[in-house]
Write a protein that holds these residues in place. Structure first.
Motif, PDB file in Angstrom:
ATOM      1  N   GLY A 170      49.039  49.856  40.265  1.00 47.06           N
ATOM      2  CA  GLY A 170      48.442  50.933  41.043  1.00 47.06           C
ATOM      3  C   GLY A 170      47.083  50.513  41.539  1.00 47.06           C
ATOM      4  N   PRO A 171      46.480  51.342  42.369  1.00 47.75           N
ATOM      5  CA  PRO A 171      45.154  51.001  42.892  1.00 47.75           C
ATOM      6  C   PRO A 171      44.089  51.141  41.808  1.00 47.75           C
ATOM      7  N   TRP A 172      43.199  50.174  41.745  1.00 46.61           N
ATOM      8  CA  TRP A 172      42.111  50.238  40.778  1.00 46.61           C
ATOM      9  C   TRP A 172      40.867  49.605  41.377  1.00 46.61           C
ATOM     10  N   HIS A 173      39.728  49.992  40.820  1.00 45.37           N
ATOM     11  CA  HIS A 173      38.449  49.415  41.228  1.00 45.37           C
ATOM     12  C   HIS A 173      37.554  49.353  40.001  1.00 45.37           C
ATOM     13  N   LEU A 174      36.818  48.261  39.879  1.00 48.57           N
ATOM     14  CA  LEU A 174      35.852  48.086  38.796  1.00 48.57           C
ATOM     15  C   LEU A 174      34.466  48.119  39.403  1.00 48.57           C
ATOM     16  N   GLN A 175      33.635  49.048  38.953  1.00 46.10           N
ATOM     17  CA  GLN A 175      32.293  49.230  39.518  1.00 46.10           C
ATOM     18  C   GLN A 175      31.237  49.028  38.435  1.00 46.10           C
ATOM     19  N   PRO A 176      30.293  48.101  38.652  1.00 48.83           N
ATOM     20  CA  PRO A 176      29.170  47.987  37.713  1.00 48.83           C
ATOM     21  C   PRO A 176      28.247  49.198  37.882  1.00 48.83           C
ATOM     22  N   THR A 177      27.823  49.782  36.772  1.00 48.97           N
ATOM     23  CA  THR A 177      26.965  50.962  36.846  1.00 48.97           C
ATOM     24  C   THR A 177      25.855  50.918  35.805  1.00 48.97           C
ATOM     25  N   LEU A 185      27.772  42.218  29.911  1.00 50.44           N
ATOM     26  CA  LEU A 185      28.689  41.190  30.402  1.00 50.44           C
ATOM     27  C   LEU A 185      28.873  41.356  31.904  1.00 50.44           C
ATOM     28  N   PRO A 186      29.084  40.267  32.626  1.00 47.01           N
ATOM     29  CA  PRO A 186      29.349  40.395  34.061  1.00 47.01           C
ATOM     30  C   PRO A 186      30.672  41.129  34.284  1.00 47.01           C
ATOM     31  N   VAL A 187      30.792  41.781  35.439  1.00 49.04           N
ATOM     32  CA  VAL A 187      31.996  42.573  35.701  1.00 49.04           C
ATOM     33  C   VAL A 187      33.251  41.708  35.730  1.00 49.04           C
ATOM     34  N   SER A 188      33.123  40.452  36.078  1.00 47.52           N
ATOM     35  CA  SER A 188      34.295  39.573  36.059  1.00 47.52           C
ATOM     36  C   SER A 188      34.835  39.431  34.633  1.00 47.52           C
ATOM     37  N   ARG A 189      33.942  39.358  33.652  1.00 47.07           N
ATOM     38  CA  ARG A 189      34.368  39.264  32.253  1.00 47.07           C
ATOM     39  C   ARG A 189      34.955  40.599  31.773  1.00 47.07           C
ATOM     40  N   VAL A 190      34.352  41.709  32.210  1.00 48.22           N
ATOM     41  CA  VAL A 190      34.870  43.028  31.850  1.00 48.22           C
ATOM     42  C   VAL A 190      36.299  43.172  32.378  1.00 48.22           C
ATOM     43  N   SER A 191      36.513  42.772  33.618  1.00 52.59           N
ATOM     44  CA  SER A 191      37.844  42.829  34.218  1.00 52.59           C
ATOM     45  C   SER A 191      38.842  41.975  33.452  1.00 52.59           C
ATOM     46  N   GLU A 192      38.389  40.790  33.056  1.00 51.95           N
ATOM     47  CA  GLU A 192      39.249  39.869  32.313  1.00 51.95           C
ATOM     48  C   GLU A 192      39.638  40.450  30.951  1.00 51.95           C
ATOM     49  N   SER A 197      29.525  47.974  28.772  1.00 55.82           N
ATOM     50  CA  SER A 197      29.716  46.552  29.061  1.00 55.82           C
ATOM     51  C   SER A 197      28.794  45.632  28.269  1.00 55.82           C
ATOM     52  N   THR A 198      28.127  46.159  27.247  1.00 56.10           N
ATOM     53  CA  THR A 198      27.215  45.320  26.470  1.00 56.10           C
ATOM     54  C   THR A 198      27.836  44.743  25.210  1.00 56.10           C
ATOM     55  N   ASP A 199      29.036  45.149  24.870  1.00 51.17           N
ATOM     56  CA  ASP A 199      29.636  44.733  23.605  1.00 51.17           C
ATOM     57  C   ASP A 199      31.081  44.299  23.831  1.00 51.17           C
ATOM     58  N   GLU A 200      31.328  42.978  23.785  1.00 54.93           N
ATOM     59  CA  GLU A 200      32.661  42.456  24.055  1.00 54.93           C
ATOM     60  C   GLU A 200      33.674  42.921  23.009  1.00 54.93           C
ATOM     61  N   GLY A 201      33.236  43.096  21.786  1.00 59.54           N
ATOM     62  CA  GLY A 201      34.130  43.597  20.741  1.00 59.54           C
ATOM     63  C   GLY A 201      34.607  45.009  21.047  1.00 59.54           C
ATOM     64  N   LEU A 247      39.629  43.622  29.985  1.00 60.56           N
ATOM     65  CA  LEU A 247      40.457  44.819  30.140  1.00 60.56           C
ATOM     66  C   LEU A 247      41.812  44.529  30.783  1.00 60.56           C
ATOM     67  N   ASN A 248      41.983  43.302  31.287  1.00 58.34           N
ATOM     68  CA  ASN A 248      43.256  42.891  31.886  1.00 58.34           C
ATOM     69  C   ASN A 248      43.634  43.789  33.071  1.00 58.34           C
ATOM     70  N   LEU A 249      42.657  44.077  33.925  1.00 59.81           N
ATOM     71  CA  LEU A 249      42.869  45.017  35.020  1.00 59.81           C
ATOM     72  C   LEU A 249      43.811  44.499  36.098  1.00 59.81           C
ATOM     73  N   THR A 250      43.912  43.194  36.247  1.00 60.82           N
ATOM     74  CA  THR A 250      44.776  42.666  37.302  1.00 60.82           C
ATOM     75  C   THR A 250      46.245  42.987  37.066  1.00 60.82           C
ATOM     76  N   HIS A 251      46.597  43.409  35.868  1.00 69.45           N
ATOM     77  CA  HIS A 251      47.987  43.767  35.562  1.00 69.45           C
ATOM     78  C   HIS A 251      48.261  45.258  35.706  1.00 69.45           C
ATOM     79  N   TYR A 252      47.244  46.026  36.138  1.00 71.95           N
ATOM     80  CA  TYR A 252      47.445  47.466  36.315  1.00 71.95           C
ATOM     81  C   TYR A 252      48.340  47.703  37.530  1.00 71.95           C
TER      82      TYR A 252
END
Length: 183
Positions: A150-157, A134-141, A94-98, A143-148
């Motif tokens: 099925g069940p999904w979860h994004l966890q900061p680690t 990057l904040p997890v909200s940006r990571v989700s954005e 999550s450190t590199d948006e590219g 990766l476009n996870l809201t369009h998956y």
């Protein structure tokens, strides 16, 4: 009545086995996550060549985790190992948006070409301890996870400090046990 309750209790306590595939680009932290969960420590940091298979136990389930290396020349092998997994764990740096853009393309390609859409997807936004993460909200954005579908979860680690790893296992456990049958 007592015999019936005893049988139900035994079935609930019996370990169930699930096939989990852990994928992500090279350097995302897949092997470090598996080392911390299985061994409790980080071994020498090296890039995965090929794949690693680990058995991890969490609550009453056993995960057979297939760590598929993220190197470009090994990605063609994923299709063979992604046959009928119970869930996918996708690890991103999550450190590199590219690199997240490339991770998005790889995830979409993986889901499109393997036919695993709809199964539980756990995304681990790794390296959250670093200041440039990057904040997890940006990571989700990205990766476009809201369009998956099925069940999904994004966890900061943070794999090196074990931050978020057990929470990830818990969410994976919930998604699998509530939605899937054992393999």
């Amino acid at each position: 009545m007592g015999v019936l309750l005893t049988k139900i209790n035994r079935r609930c306590r019996r370990s169930k086995r699930y096939r989990i595939v852990i994928v992500g680009l090279e350097g995302a932290g897949k092997k470090t996550i598996l080392d911390k969960l299985q061994l409790g420590k980080v071994t020498v940091k090296t890039l995965s060549t090929g794949f690693h298979v680990r058995r991890l136990k969490y609550k009453n389930i056993v995960f057979t985790a297939w760590d598929l290396g993220g190197m470009l020349n090994l990605r063609f092998l994923r299709r063979e190992y992604l046959k009928k997994p119970t869930a996918i764990v996708y690890v991103v740096d999550s450190t590199d948006e590219g690199m997240l853009e490339l991770a998005k393309e790889e995830l979409q390609e993986l889901l499109r070409n393997t036919g695993v859409v709809g199964i539980p997807l756990l995304v681990m936004a790794n390296k959250q301890d670093l200041p440039e993460a990057l904040p997890v909200s940006r990571v989700s954005e990205v990766l476009n996870l809201t369009h998956y579908v099925g069940p999904w979860h994004l966890q900061p680690t943070c794999a090196t400090a074990s931050d978020g790893l057990y929470e990830s296992c818990h969410y994976l456990f919930l998604m699998i046990t509530l939605l899937q049958k054992p393999a």
